[in-house]
Design an enzyme around this catalytic site. Sequence first.
Site, short mmCIF file in Angstrom:
data_model
loop_
_atom_site.label_atom_id
_atom_site.label_comp_id
_atom_site.label_asym_id
_atom_site.label_seq_id
_atom_site.Cartn_x
_atom_site.Cartn_y
_atom_site.Cartn_z
N SER A 233 38.36 35.92 55.42
CA SER A 233 38.11 35.18 56.67
C SER A 233 39.42 34.66 57.27
O SER A 233 39.64 34.77 58.49
CB SER A 233 37.13 34.03 56.44
OG SER A 233 37.50 33.26 55.33
N HIS A 263 32.56 37.71 49.61
CA HIS A 263 33.31 36.51 50.04
C HIS A 263 32.31 35.35 50.15
O HIS A 263 31.65 35.03 49.17
CB HIS A 263 34.02 36.87 51.35
CG HIS A 263 35.03 35.89 51.85
ND1 HIS A 263 35.60 34.92 51.07
CD2 HIS A 263 35.61 35.74 53.09
CE1 HIS A 263 36.47 34.22 51.79
NE2 HIS A 263 36.48 34.69 53.02
N HIS A 309 37.41 36.40 40.83
CA HIS A 309 38.18 36.03 42.01
C HIS A 309 39.37 36.97 42.15
O HIS A 309 39.90 37.45 41.14
CB HIS A 309 38.67 34.57 41.92
CG HIS A 309 39.03 34.00 43.24
ND1 HIS A 309 40.29 34.12 43.78
CD2 HIS A 309 38.29 33.34 44.16
CE1 HIS A 309 40.30 33.54 44.97
NE2 HIS A 309 39.10 33.06 45.23
N ARG A 318 37.63 23.90 42.28
CA ARG A 318 36.60 23.47 43.24
C ARG A 318 35.23 23.55 42.55
O ARG A 318 34.35 22.73 42.79
CB ARG A 318 36.62 24.36 44.48
CG ARG A 318 37.95 24.32 45.23
CD ARG A 318 38.02 25.39 46.31
NE ARG A 318 37.83 26.72 45.78
CZ ARG A 318 37.60 27.81 46.51
NH1 ARG A 318 37.50 27.71 47.82
NH2 ARG A 318 37.46 28.99 45.94
N ASP A 364 31.55 29.22 44.52
CA ASP A 364 30.21 29.59 44.99
C ASP A 364 29.15 29.52 43.88
O ASP A 364 27.96 29.52 44.17
CB ASP A 364 30.24 31.00 45.59
CG ASP A 364 31.09 31.06 46.84
OD1 ASP A 364 31.11 30.06 47.58
OD2 ASP A 364 31.73 32.09 47.08
N1 CMX Z 1 30.45 40.98 38.71
C1 CMX Z 1 30.54 42.32 38.55
N2 CMX Z 1 31.67 43.02 38.72
C2 CMX Z 1 32.79 42.32 39.04
C3 CMX Z 1 32.79 40.93 39.18
C4 CMX Z 1 31.55 40.25 39.03
N3 CMX Z 1 31.42 38.94 39.21
N4 CMX Z 1 34.03 40.54 39.49
C5 CMX Z 1 34.79 41.66 39.55
N5 CMX Z 1 34.03 42.74 39.27
C6 CMX Z 1 34.43 44.14 39.29
C7 CMX Z 1 34.89 44.51 40.70
O1 CMX Z 1 33.77 44.82 41.53
C8 CMX Z 1 35.78 45.70 40.43
O2 CMX Z 1 34.95 46.83 40.19
P1 CMX Z 1 35.36 48.30 40.74
O3 CMX Z 1 36.74 48.55 40.20
O4 CMX Z 1 34.31 49.19 40.17
O5 CMX Z 1 35.33 48.20 42.23
C9 CMX Z 1 36.44 45.31 39.12
O6 CMX Z 1 35.58 44.34 38.49
C10 CMX Z 1 37.81 44.71 39.25
O7 CMX Z 1 37.73 43.61 40.09
P2 CMX Z 1 38.79 42.42 39.99
O8 CMX Z 1 40.15 43.00 40.17
O9 CMX Z 1 38.53 41.57 38.80
O10 CMX Z 1 38.38 41.56 41.26
P3 CMX Z 1 38.62 41.87 42.80
O11 CMX Z 1 39.87 41.15 43.18
O12 CMX Z 1 38.54 43.32 43.12
O13 CMX Z 1 37.36 41.17 43.46
C11 CMX Z 1 35.77 39.48 43.87
C12 CMX Z 1 37.23 39.78 43.54
C13 CMX Z 1 35.64 38.00 44.16
C14 CMX Z 1 35.39 40.25 45.13
C15 CMX Z 1 34.89 39.89 42.66
O14 CMX Z 1 35.25 39.14 41.53
C16 CMX Z 1 33.42 39.74 42.95
O15 CMX Z 1 32.82 40.61 43.57
N6 CMX Z 1 32.78 38.58 42.50
C17 CMX Z 1 31.39 38.31 42.79
C18 CMX Z 1 31.23 37.89 44.24
C19 CMX Z 1 31.79 36.51 44.48
O16 CMX Z 1 31.53 35.56 43.76
N7 CMX Z 1 32.57 36.37 45.58
C20 CMX Z 1 33.07 35.08 46.01
C21 CMX Z 1 34.57 34.91 45.80
C22 CMX Z 1 35.05 33.58 46.33
C23 CMX Z 1 34.98 33.57 47.82
O17 CMX Z 1 35.70 34.34 48.47
O18 CMX Z 1 34.19 32.81 48.38
#
Ligand code: CMX
Length: 437
Positions: A233, A263, A309, A318, A364
């Site tokens: 964002s 996000h 994250h 947080r 979250d």
């Molecule tokens: N559940 C399942 N899989 C997850 C995961 C979770 N909570 N967190 C990471 N992974 C997966 C990723 O999808 C990625 O998979 P692929 O390689 O198959 O695409 C892999 O693990 C590596 O990811 P990472 O390097 O650890 O994390 P990223 O920087 O790529 O992604 C985030 C970060 C937040 C998008 C991811 O951890 C996620 O999707 N979390 C769940 C959604 C969430 O809580 N989002 C809110 C974040 C805070 C915010 O912005 O508000």
Amino acid sequence: MATLRETLAYRIPIFREQRAFLAKKYANVKVCDVTVGQIYGGMRGVLGLVTDTSSVDPETGLVIRGIPIKQLTDRLPEEIFFLLLTSKLPDETALKDLQDELNQRSEVPGYVWDVLNAMPPDSHPMTMISTAILVMQRESLFAAQYEEGMPKEEFWKPALEDSLNIIARLPDIAGYIYRKRFDKGPRIAPDPSLDWGANVARTLGIPDPDGRFTKLIRLYLTLHSDHEGGNVSAFTSRTIGSALSDIYYALSGGLNGLAGPLHGLANQECLRWVLMLRDKFGGIPTDEQLRQFAWETLNSNQVIPGYGHAVLRVTDPRFEALYEFGMKHCADDEIFQIASKIYQVVPGVLQQVQKIKDPWPNVDAISGPLFHHFGLTEYPFYTAMFGVARALGICAQYIIARGVGRPITRPKSITSEWLINYIEQQTGDKIERPVLE
Ligand code: CMX
């Protein structure tokens, strides 16, 4: 102490000079290399942006203008806005002045209600809030003054006025969206004798006999106000703003990014996941049931919302702040207890998935259960609350950007073919190109 406007009038030229000096004198000092992994990995870890409002360290989390977020939990969100912008907290007079300004500007033009009323009744609250902000663009002082040839040094001034107008109207707009979208009855107008966060709570109309819901909302708004410049964002708004689109365009666009499940939408998805657990197991699941449910989610290619994250590698401070609030105010609540159990069990599951870099909860993971406890149970609304809070940071970043004279954002993209050629040159490997029919 000087008002927000006076403090900025003094500080913005200092920020601008510092930027100009560094950008000119040290233009060729190298800051980082970029690897193919980073190019294909969402630019993770590429140092390409300066954002002074806040920073996020992988090990300690959010720091606003040098102050760790956990030291700011007793502060009002509007104090945080002052801090984000100026790098200092307001004293009582400066705070009162800002609050008075917000109250004076809080009247929402009638056409905003007309537009919201005309939207399909199943519109997502994020679509509604983004639309409400965008439709007010016609009032942008920045856009009007730009057209008249305003000098660059003045850009931050109408940017501040636009931002104050938007922030002032957000409690009423958010409350209206909640009440209309979920059939809660007529709009509740803000009360000019209340602070900004209290008005966000008030306009929702959640019964709050002892003021604890208002406390939660203030804390939530403070915690969600900003999270440096690289998140979807903030980065989106930054890019839109860099074309000198005004803050109405930039904020509305940023909130569209916040609406994604990876996000800000994780906010709603978390509570949905908690409720699914409760319904499936008829209450608080055992550790084993929870572990199995987490694996089922992962094995069906879904993420576990609220965990992981892109930057953090520890439990989000947080999350800790909201968790402490929950332990104090609703430790007996079933939904909060399920969220606590998830916190105990799920990191252990995620640690077994090698590719996941951060198995810990982000903010979250806990806000939804707290909202739910106080009666704000309609989880599709949660990300709109996130948007109200994040408007503080996005507006602050926008004002600073116009103040320091940041240029248009324009990183260079390359084609896959360019990259393959480059890798071949660097490694001596011969890479097979895919054959396209
Ligand atoms: N559940 C399942 N899989 C997850 C995961 C979770 N909570 N967190 C990471 N992974 C997966 C990723 O999808 C990625 O998979 P692929 O390689 O198959 O695409 C892999 O693990 C590596 O990811 P990472 O390097 O650890 O994390 P990223 O920087 O790529 O992604 C985030 C970060 C937040 C998008 C991811 O951890 C996620 O999707 N979390 C769940 C959604 C969430 O809580 N989002 C809110 C974040 C805070 C915010 O912005 O508000």
